[in-house]
Design an enzyme around this catalytic site. Sequence first.
Site: not given
Length: 256
Positions: A15, A162, A166
């Site tokens: 997806s 997060y 990253k």
Amino acid sequence: MQVKGSVAIVTGGSSGLGEATVTRIIENGGYATILDLAEEKGAELVDRLGSDRVLFLKTDVTNEEQVKLAVTKTIDKFGGIHIAVNCAGIAIAEKVIGKEALHDLERFSKVIQVNLIGTFNVIRIAAEGMMKNNPNDEGERGVIINTASVAAFEGQIGQAAYSASKGGVVGMTLPIAREFSRHGIRVMTIAPGLIDTPLFSSLPEQARNALGAMVPFPSRLGYPSEYARLAESIITNPLLNGETIRLDGAIRMQPK
């Protein structure tokens, strides 16, 4: 490196950014293996694009044996591996010191495990397979593309986990690219901004429009196909190496 005739593995390929990347690779004459946990969506994609060119393997990117098996099965089916695109990732929103409790340490670790360690796991195993390729006219044996986020640079309140994950992806891009240069394997990272992935699909239209309006130009959410187009450009341009490219319409995220 040309997409046509090349073999790719795409994590999170069922997806969003991964699906768009798989679709573009197939449309340009390549082959792809989807590494994902979403079996139903993966099977639908195989049916749509053709089982002769697409393989789905249920894979946890943090599991060493599962990723090794996926790379082996890809090579067995398609004859090699030339491209790896890391799109698998998770996100949470949680303050370090919340109103009711401190940031849950297990949830922080989970985000790091999937987004950073999972990406590293795929990089090292995919690169081992790429090293067996004969180099092309440019001396290339493979291309690895990772996915970071603008949160790596302008993390908002609640994005500690997060942003850390990253930021780690960004930070390891150059040293790995330098190491792999002797093998003819390039390593790049894309840092998307606000992209219209399934994460945003559940939001009301008004909220989606408000998010899009934050982007200077074009003032809208990005399309997964734009990520895939950039991935294709990276694959086909041999001078792109060891760098992180922002794909964000010039947005700079505010504290919250």
